[in-house]
Design a protein around this motif. Sequence first.
Motif, PDB file in Angstrom:
ATOM      1  N   ARG A 108      38.544  35.270  38.956  1.00 39.59           N
ATOM      2  CA  ARG A 108      40.002  35.215  39.070  1.00 39.59           C
ATOM      3  C   ARG A 108      40.627  35.961  37.889  1.00 39.59           C
ATOM      4  NH1 ARG A 108      40.534  30.168  39.485  1.00 39.59           N
ATOM      5  NH2 ARG A 108      40.968  29.659  37.303  1.00 39.59           N
ATOM      6  N   LEU A 109      41.555  36.856  38.217  1.00 38.82           N
ATOM      7  CA  LEU A 109      42.270  37.626  37.206  1.00 38.82           C
ATOM      8  C   LEU A 109      43.717  37.155  37.145  1.00 38.82           C
ATOM      9  CD1 LEU A 109      42.391  40.085  35.225  1.00 38.82           C
ATOM     10  CD2 LEU A 109      43.144  41.443  37.191  1.00 38.82           C
ATOM     11  N   VAL A 156      42.524  47.000  44.847  1.00 30.12           N
ATOM     12  CA  VAL A 156      41.605  48.120  45.075  1.00 30.12           C
ATOM     13  C   VAL A 156      40.757  48.428  43.836  1.00 30.12           C
ATOM     14  CG1 VAL A 156      41.456  50.570  45.632  1.00 30.12           C
ATOM     15  CG2 VAL A 156      43.007  49.105  46.921  1.00 30.12           C
ATOM     16  N   PRO A 157      41.347  48.551  42.630  1.00 24.67           N
ATOM     17  CA  PRO A 157      40.481  48.793  41.452  1.00 24.67           C
ATOM     18  C   PRO A 157      39.433  47.708  41.236  1.00 24.67           C
ATOM     19  CG  PRO A 157      42.764  49.257  40.912  1.00 24.67           C
ATOM     20  CD  PRO A 157      42.764  48.641  42.269  1.00 24.67           C
ATOM     21  N   LEU A 158      39.796  46.458  41.489  1.00 28.96           N
ATOM     22  CA  LEU A 158      38.814  45.388  41.322  1.00 28.96           C
ATOM     23  C   LEU A 158      37.681  45.514  42.338  1.00 28.96           C
ATOM     24  CD1 LEU A 158      40.696  42.056  40.510  1.00 28.96           C
ATOM     25  CD2 LEU A 158      38.990  43.248  39.132  1.00 28.96           C
ATOM     26  N   GLN A 159      38.011  45.847  43.572  1.00 28.14           N
ATOM     27  CA  GLN A 159      36.977  46.016  44.589  1.00 28.14           C
ATOM     28  C   GLN A 159      36.066  47.190  44.251  1.00 28.14           C
ATOM     29  OE1 GLN A 159      39.047  46.329  48.308  1.00 28.14           O
ATOM     30  NE2 GLN A 159      39.334  44.125  48.526  1.00 28.14           N
ATOM     31  N   ASP A 200      33.481  46.310  33.916  1.00 27.66           N
ATOM     32  CA  ASP A 200      34.334  45.415  33.140  1.00 27.66           C
ATOM     33  C   ASP A 200      35.692  45.328  33.825  1.00 27.66           C
ATOM     34  OD1 ASP A 200      35.799  44.010  31.338  1.00 27.66           O
ATOM     35  OD2 ASP A 200      35.445  45.332  29.634  1.00 27.66           O
ATOM     36  N   PRO A 201      36.094  44.170  34.364  1.00 28.91           N
ATOM     37  CA  PRO A 201      37.360  44.085  35.107  1.00 28.91           C
ATOM     38  C   PRO A 201      38.567  44.357  34.223  1.00 28.91           C
ATOM     39  CG  PRO A 201      36.449  41.904  34.750  1.00 28.91           C
ATOM     40  CD  PRO A 201      35.400  42.876  34.310  1.00 28.91           C
ATOM     41  N   ALA A 261      35.392  48.190  41.317  1.00 31.24           N
ATOM     42  CA  ALA A 261      34.575  47.766  40.185  1.00 31.24           C
ATOM     43  C   ALA A 261      33.468  46.795  40.601  1.00 31.24           C
ATOM     44  CB  ALA A 261      35.451  47.120  39.120  1.00 31.24           C
ATOM     45  N   GLY A 262      33.478  46.357  41.867  1.00 26.60           N
ATOM     46  CA  GLY A 262      32.413  45.488  42.347  1.00 26.60           C
ATOM     47  C   GLY A 262      32.811  44.043  42.555  1.00 26.60           C
ATOM     48  N   TYR A 263      34.100  43.714  42.361  1.00 23.56           N
ATOM     49  CA  TYR A 263      34.552  42.324  42.501  1.00 23.56           C
ATOM     50  C   TYR A 263      35.366  42.197  43.790  1.00 23.56           C
ATOM     51  CZ  TYR A 263      33.190  42.154  37.611  1.00 23.56           C
ATOM     52  OH  TYR A 263      32.483  42.237  36.438  1.00 23.56           O
ATOM     53  N   ARG A 264      34.662  42.172  44.907  1.00 23.68           N
ATOM     54  CA  ARG A 264      35.344  42.151  46.203  1.00 23.68           C
ATOM     55  C   ARG A 264      35.925  40.781  46.531  1.00 23.68           C
ATOM     56  NH1 ARG A 264      34.596  46.699  48.973  1.00 23.68           N
ATOM     57  NH2 ARG A 264      32.975  48.147  48.267  1.00 23.68           N
ATOM     58  N   ALA A 265      35.419  39.725  45.934  1.00 23.09           N
ATOM     59  CA  ALA A 265      35.918  38.377  46.219  1.00 23.09           C
ATOM     60  C   ALA A 265      36.909  37.903  45.167  1.00 23.09           C
ATOM     61  CB  ALA A 265      34.743  37.401  46.304  1.00 23.09           C
TER      62      ALA A 265
END
Length: 228
Positions: A129-130, A205-208, A58-59, A210-214
């Motif tokens: 997009r965050l 870094v936390p997003l990457q 969960d982002p 979590a699996g959201y590299r793009a």
Amino acid sequence: MDDQRLTPADPTRPAPTLPARPARGLRRVVLPWLLCAAAVGWGGWTSWQLWKPDPPGDPLATMLTAFAKQNRLTVFSAELAPVVASDDARLFGMLRSRQVAVIPARVDYTVDLAAIGPDRLRWDAAAQRLEVILPPLQLSRPNLDEGRAQYLREGAWITRTAQEALTRENTRLAETQAARGAANPALMTLARTAAREALRQNLTVPLQVAGYRAATITVRFDGEPAPR
């Protein structure tokens, strides 16, 4: 030469059977390969279970956890050098003195990450997009470096009491002037720009992980228009 005669086959006699040795030999050859293939398959399945990538988390929860760990982030610091002056009069105005001081000061600009809740986060799953909406910057109390201060005093006779009073007043004036100078629009613009960049770097870094590299991150402050 002796006569050779063929003896007719006895119909009651059972026909000879083939030996079983070739079948047993075939099993001896094939069985090790089957066991090896099974071992390889089991090892591959076990490795996949241990090292397979986790599904994206969960982002928003990831961001809130990152904010909670940092609590407060210093994004910018301003070095100022207020020039102040104060006057002192004693003995009914007969003894007058004046002190001019240049006192270096530093002001830190921080973002209160603990104040960022789910209502300040916007996640677009389709576009990955965050958007983060920051609370207003907080300015620290000016940190005066009186060890590097420079003083210029004027007066025919300056008592110790008068000098201490002049120094205290100049310190107060320098702190007030430094706080006012740190809040000027030019420095605030620089501090907000630094805050946006710092938050983007800290959240990438936390997003990457979590699996959201793009994923892309946009940061803005309260009152600023949303990006299109």
